[in-house]
Design a protein around this motif. Structure first.
Motif, mmCIF file in Angstrom:
data_model
loop_
_atom_site.group_PDB
_atom_site.id
_atom_site.type_symbol
_atom_site.label_atom_id
_atom_site.label_comp_id
_atom_site.label_asym_id
_atom_site.label_seq_id
_atom_site.Cartn_x
_atom_site.Cartn_y
_atom_site.Cartn_z
ATOM 1 N N ASP A 343 -3.455 10.522 -30.834
ATOM 2 C CA ASP A 343 -2.264 9.799 -31.938
ATOM 3 C C ASP A 343 -1.917 8.395 -31.042
ATOM 4 O O ASP A 343 -0.722 7.836 -31.555
ATOM 5 C CB ASP A 343 -1.294 10.771 -32.355
ATOM 6 N N GLN A 344 -2.599 8.021 -30.168
ATOM 7 C CA GLN A 344 -2.079 6.628 -29.170
ATOM 8 C C GLN A 344 -3.040 5.615 -29.535
ATOM 9 O O GLN A 344 -4.155 5.865 -29.732
ATOM 10 C CB GLN A 344 -2.143 7.012 -27.875
ATOM 11 N N ASN A 345 -2.494 4.473 -29.737
ATOM 12 C CA ASN A 345 -3.310 3.060 -29.606
ATOM 13 C C ASN A 345 -2.825 2.541 -28.059
ATOM 14 O O ASN A 345 -1.906 2.053 -27.857
ATOM 15 C CB ASN A 345 -2.760 2.341 -30.580
ATOM 16 N N LEU A 346 -3.824 2.822 -27.210
ATOM 17 C CA LEU A 346 -3.427 2.524 -25.681
ATOM 18 C C LEU A 346 -3.548 1.181 -25.533
ATOM 19 O O LEU A 346 -2.702 0.709 -24.679
ATOM 20 C CB LEU A 346 -4.669 3.218 -25.077
ATOM 21 N N VAL A 347 -4.368 0.306 -26.360
ATOM 22 C CA VAL A 347 -4.234 -1.102 -26.060
ATOM 23 C C VAL A 347 -3.045 -1.667 -26.477
ATOM 24 O O VAL A 347 -2.417 -2.164 -25.687
ATOM 25 C CB VAL A 347 -5.416 -1.555 -26.871
ATOM 26 N N ALA A 348 -2.448 -1.242 -27.593
ATOM 27 C CA ALA A 348 -0.935 -1.808 -28.078
ATOM 28 C C ALA A 348 0.028 -1.367 -27.054
ATOM 29 O O ALA A 348 0.927 -2.136 -26.568
ATOM 30 C CB ALA A 348 -0.758 -1.252 -29.325
ATOM 31 N N GLN A 349 -0.114 -0.170 -26.610
ATOM 32 C CA GLN A 349 0.945 0.403 -25.505
ATOM 33 C C GLN A 349 0.890 -0.194 -24.260
ATOM 34 O O GLN A 349 1.600 -0.384 -23.562
ATOM 35 C CB GLN A 349 0.585 2.007 -25.449
ATOM 36 N N LEU A 350 -0.405 -0.558 -23.673
ATOM 37 C CA LEU A 350 -0.401 -1.386 -22.437
ATOM 38 C C LEU A 350 0.184 -2.600 -22.809
ATOM 39 O O LEU A 350 0.890 -3.178 -22.021
ATOM 40 C CB LEU A 350 -1.901 -1.201 -22.075
ATOM 41 N N ASN A 351 -0.391 -3.235 -23.887
ATOM 42 C CA ASN A 351 0.274 -4.715 -24.017
ATOM 43 C C ASN A 351 1.626 -4.814 -23.896
ATOM 44 O O ASN A 351 2.212 -5.960 -23.597
ATOM 45 C CB ASN A 351 -0.610 -5.443 -25.333
ATOM 46 N N ALA A 352 2.203 -3.928 -24.541
ATOM 47 C CA ALA A 352 3.783 -3.999 -24.582
ATOM 48 C C ALA A 352 4.361 -3.579 -23.451
ATOM 49 O O ALA A 352 5.664 -4.075 -23.318
ATOM 50 C CB ALA A 352 4.021 -2.548 -25.520
#
Length: 412
Positions: A343-352
């Motif tokens: 349930d994760q969007n790893l790309v968005a989470q890293l970019n944040a």
């Protein structure tokens, strides 16, 4: 290599006992910034970067690159400015404008990770060549590398340097000291099939010269033996039974077989840090996925990848950019979608956790939102679109001149 291993090795090498307790509790050795450290705007993560700044930044930029992002210029600039005049990188330099000296703790792992990131992004050939030259200058007589110059060779450091040399355009097998190549050093740490932990790599020999299986070192050793870096893609080597590790390819196959056996029960590796209670090791499990995929053992990837998708969210949130990057690299190697990782969007989470990329998924979405907002503004504006275009065309001349001079000032 897991960021915890990097910090732990640095602490052991220089007697930094203060990080021992946090290391046993979480993957991030310093979850909050030290009062004495001012976090640069281009750096990813809010944790104290003293022991992992270059490492986590390199992984973050490398992970963004694998998914088609172009990292923010100030993020790349921060990393490139961390390089010392001799070509090496320390874990973190608070004042990159100050020249490195004999007290600067330059290390092989930070240098190798930075080389891999900068080489992937392109346009840093002089910097990566200089860094590779420094790595060659501190190669041990057995062909390998320790964390610090002159330290005994270990599987993790040797493997990440192999990846850096390959990324910089060198042939690792040709990089020799006293006739020994990096692969000779790795093979010396490969455990024979008929011994305890057969097929695995040891981190280092113990005081008596005996080898003890280490899953973290094995994941690194597999990548190193294959001549691949942290952003490895799926390989095509068939799964093989354990045999005498007399070639790098066979040692990699043996290591992959060991990882598959170790992961078979629970789908994850277990923390082996001194003083820590047994607990799932998320970072090393992600590294194992990369290693297995790179070797071609796709049958062994599915279970640990699924386990990470189901269980890694809280760990990644607590640990920050290096953790998100490790998961993205694991998904990339295994052919999974990092934007739909459980349930994760790893790309968005890293970019944040740092400056927004210049191009790619997030930048495209941001640009689309901006365009929609501008269209709404145009409807209400007495000037219209072309007035804005004219103003920003003139303004852009000044901006281009500013960036050009800043780039010149950042060269070392």
């Amino acid at each position: 290599m897991n960021v915890r291993r990097s910090a732990a090795v640095l602490a052991a090498a220089f007697g930094i006992g203060a990080v021992a307790a946090p290391l046993a509790q979480a993957a991030d050795p310093s979850p909050s910034a030290s009062p004495s450290v001012v976090l640069p705007s281009g750096l990813y993560g809010k944790g104290d970067p003293t022991y992992d700044g270059v490492w986590r930044q390199s992984l973050a930029l490398l992970a963004q690159h694998t998914v088609g992002e172009r990292p923010a210029g100030k993020a790349t600039d921060w990393l490139s400015r961390q390089q010392c005049g001799n070509g090496g990188f320390a874990a973190f330099r608070a004042d990159p404008g100050k020249a490195c000296d004999a007290k600067t703790l330059v290390d092989s792992n930070s240098t190798a990770a930075a080389v891999q990131a900068l080489a992937a992004l392109g346009g840093h050939e002089a910097a990566t060549a200089k860094a590779a030259g420094w790595l060659k200058s501190v190669q041990n007589k057995d062909g390998g590398w320790g964390y610090t110059p002159g330290g005994p060779s270990d599987a993790n450091s040797t493997a990440v340097v192999i990846g850096a040399l390959a990324a910089a355009g060198d042939k690792p097998a040709d990089v020799r000291k006293d006739g020994k190549s990096p692969y000779d050093a790795l093979l010396a740490l490969a455990i024979a099939c008929d011994e305890d932990g057969g097929g695995a790599f040891a981190y280092q020999p113990d005081k008596k010269g005996a080898l003890t299986a280490n899953a973290d070192a094995t994941a690194a050793g597999v990548l190193g033996a294959l001549g691949k870096g942290l952003d490895a893609t799926a390989g095509t080597q068939a799964d093989a039974k354990c045999a005498a590790p007399d070639t790098p390819a066979q040692a990699a196959a043996n290591g992959a077989a060991y990882l598959i056996r170790t992961l078979a029960k629970d789908g994850h590796l277990t923390s082996s840090l001194p003083g820590a209670e047994d607990q799932p090791d998320y970072g090393n499990t992600a590294d194992a996925v990369v290693a297995l995929a790179a070797q071609g053992g796709t049958a062994g990837v599915r279970k640990p990848l699924a386990w990470l998708e189901q269980n890694s969210a809280a760990w990644a949130k607590e640990s920050g950019p290096a953790a998100y990057a490790q998961l993205i690299l694991a998904a990339h190697a295994a052919g999974a979608d990092p934007e739909k990782f459980g349930d994760q969007n790893l790309v968005a989470q890293l970019n944040a956790t740092g400056p927004a990329p210049e191009t790619g998924r997030q930048a495209t979405a941001s640009a689309r939102q901006t365009d929609e907002a501008n269209e709404q503004d145009d409807d209400d504006s007495p000037f219209g679109t072309w007035w804005y275009v004219g103003v920003f065309a003139v303004f852009g001349v000044g901006i281009g001149f500013l960036f050009s001079n800043r780039a010149k000032g950042n060269k070392q």
